[in-house]
Design a protein around this motif. Structure first.
Motif, mmCIF file in Angstrom:
data_model
loop_
_atom_site.group_PDB
_atom_site.id
_atom_site.type_symbol
_atom_site.label_atom_id
_atom_site.label_comp_id
_atom_site.label_asym_id
_atom_site.label_seq_id
_atom_site.Cartn_x
_atom_site.Cartn_y
_atom_site.Cartn_z
ATOM 1 N N ARG A 111 50.543 19.014 82.864
ATOM 2 C CA ARG A 111 51.117 18.621 81.502
ATOM 3 C C ARG A 111 50.776 19.671 80.255
ATOM 4 O O ARG A 111 51.438 19.782 79.409
ATOM 5 C CB ARG A 111 50.554 17.205 80.908
ATOM 6 N N THR A 116 55.579 23.776 81.176
ATOM 7 C CA THR A 116 55.575 22.487 81.322
ATOM 8 C C THR A 116 55.714 21.830 79.685
ATOM 9 O O THR A 116 56.704 21.059 79.517
ATOM 10 C CB THR A 116 54.509 21.515 81.857
ATOM 11 N N LEU A 119 59.103 22.845 78.413
ATOM 12 C CA LEU A 119 60.221 22.080 79.082
ATOM 13 C C LEU A 119 60.323 20.705 78.267
ATOM 14 O O LEU A 119 61.500 20.355 78.125
ATOM 15 C CB LEU A 119 60.106 22.138 80.530
ATOM 16 N N LYS A 120 59.110 20.185 78.389
ATOM 17 C CA LYS A 120 59.117 18.953 77.483
ATOM 18 C C LYS A 120 59.611 18.843 76.335
ATOM 19 O O LYS A 120 60.415 18.007 75.776
ATOM 20 C CB LYS A 120 57.487 18.295 77.449
ATOM 21 N N VAL A 123 63.205 18.937 76.779
ATOM 22 C CA VAL A 123 63.799 17.481 77.063
ATOM 23 C C VAL A 123 63.890 16.741 75.871
ATOM 24 O O VAL A 123 64.764 15.748 75.586
ATOM 25 C CB VAL A 123 62.765 16.814 78.033
ATOM 26 N N CYS A 173 53.595 15.312 86.638
ATOM 27 C CA CYS A 173 54.215 16.249 85.933
ATOM 28 C C CYS A 173 55.507 15.992 85.944
ATOM 29 O O CYS A 173 56.469 15.863 84.687
ATOM 30 C CB CYS A 173 54.096 17.703 86.523
ATOM 31 N N TRP A 176 56.490 12.716 83.911
ATOM 32 C CA TRP A 176 56.252 12.813 82.434
ATOM 33 C C TRP A 176 57.324 13.639 81.720
ATOM 34 O O TRP A 176 58.052 13.484 80.657
ATOM 35 C CB TRP A 176 54.833 13.550 82.115
ATOM 36 N N LEU A 177 57.956 14.780 82.669
ATOM 37 C CA LEU A 177 59.072 15.590 81.774
ATOM 38 C C LEU A 177 60.440 14.548 82.092
ATOM 39 O O LEU A 177 61.067 14.853 81.023
ATOM 40 C CB LEU A 177 59.520 16.607 83.082
#
Ligand SMILES: NC(=O)c1ccc[n+]([C@@H]2O[C@H](COP(=O)([O-])OP(=O)(O)OC[C@H]3O[C@@H](n4cnc5c(N)ncnc54)[C@H](O)[C@@H]3O)[C@@H](O)[C@H]2O)c1
Length: 329
Positions: A111, A116, A119-120, A123, A173, A176-177
């Motif tokens: 995370r 990551t 990207l989060k 999102v 991962c 979470w995303l």
């Protein structure tokens, strides 16, 4: 060792004690890193009032009991992955953290990777729309860990094999995303075909390959593949797809459309040390009194998915996942 580096890199924290059953090892690490206190008993270490927080970097069967001892001793805990051997153990850990008013965070390091994190952010900004599909793989062609006294490949001590050891990284991962939806049903298949790769005197009763599909309350799906050994090339990937766009971490790309045509947009992220970031987040949560992003509650749900996959593999059919949070208030 990664935790040690992380605390040392953060000016808000200082490593003042280290504990391991192996006296020689603990003294050597302490002298190399100038750590003033060494212990071979975690209970003795926990009596030290100058310790505010501990990292639990121990074999999986010790995650729950030693984290619980630490929380009851009034320490905050950063516990290595997997959260525990089962959701039941993770629930006991979360309850103890709540009772003592202490932070319990899980070291789910993927995370904290730069891509990551970026990207989060996309999102959360809605760039992907509603995410309904995730696919994750952590596939080793050959790479079975044994650990001290063979604990990694002993179901009793590890809780499982490839799935609980490395599948947990990939599943966490991608989940979470996708904003951590609640799992409702799971179908899993586990295999164990590589016992010949570990020494004869080591007990080997875990999965070296697991494949699974998980259905979520919001209608989303995750497909997961994870192996310690497989007669195919190794592979490591995270993919998520939403109503507006999809993305892969490697290559780090956004897949969308413009005027009805496919459009691939390369993404970029700063190169950061994910282990340092993870520890920094833990320290920050303690200092600022904030909930960690890899929280005790999420640890329970993650373990429910792993438990469900193993149960499904054993029963040879899909299994439902209970709503533990609702059941327990
Ligand atoms: N995030 C990651 O990428 C990552 C990488 C490696 C390991 N891990 C996790 O870290 C944990 C430890 O893995 P490892 O590879 O270091 O295992 P290991 O077997 O190499 O080391 C475990 C250590 O724990 C010590 N120990 C055992 N019982 C103890 C006790 N009661 N008190 C104090 N010390 C005790 C042993 O002496 C040994 O030094 C596991 O949960 C693993 O999943 C995470």
């Amino acid at each position: 060792m990664q935790h040690l580096k992380g605390y040392t890199a953060d000016p808000r924290s200082e490593v003042i004690a280290i504990c391991d059953l192996d006296k020689k090892h603990v003294r050597q690490v302490a002298s190399e890193h100038k750590i003033p206190n060494t212990y071979t008993s975690h209970l003795e270490m926990l009596e030290n009032p100058d310790i505010d927080a501990v990292s639990v970097c121990l074999p999986n069967f010790l995650h729950a009991p030693i984290s619980i001892d630490a929380l009851n001793a009034g320490k905050h805990v950063l516990c290595e992955k997997p959260p525990a051997r089962s959701a039941q153990e993770a629930k006991a850990m979360a309850d103890t953290a709540t009772q003592n008013g202490k932070t319990l965070m899980y070291a789910l390091v993927q995370r904290f990777d730069g891509s990551t994190q970026r990207l989060k952010q996309l999102v959360q900004e809605g760039e992907l729309g509603e995410i309904y599909f995730g696919k994750a793989g952590y596939v080793r062609r050959r790479g079975i860990p044994i650990g001290k006294e063979g604990w990694f490949v002993d179901k009793e001590r590890a809780g499982g094999g490839a799935l609980i050891d490395i599948g947990v990284h990939a599943l966490d991962c991608v989940w979470w995303l996708m904003n951590s939806p609640r799992p409702v049903e799971v179908m899993g298949m586990s295999y164990s075909h590589f016992k010949h790769l570990v020494p004869d005197n080591v007990k080997y009763d875990v999965d070296d390959a697991t494949f699974a599909q998980i259905r979520f309350e919001n209608g989303a799906t995750i497909i997961l593949e994870t192996t310690w050994a497989l007669n195919l090339p190794g592979d490591n990937y995270i993919k998520v797809a939403g109503t507006k766009a999809g993305a892969t971490l490697s290559p780090f790309t956004l897949y969308t459309e413009e005027d009805g045509k496919e459009l691939d947009k390369p993404l970029s992220a700063p190169s950061i040390n994910s282990f340092d970031e993870e520890v920094k987040h833990f320290v920050g949560c303690i200092v600022d009194g904030k909930e960690p992003i890899s929280s005790a509650e999420q640890g329970i749900m993650l373990m429910q998915m792993l438990d469900g996959i193993y149960e499904s593999a054993e029963k040879g059919r899909s299994v439902p996942i209970a709503d533990l949070s609702a059941a327990t208030g």
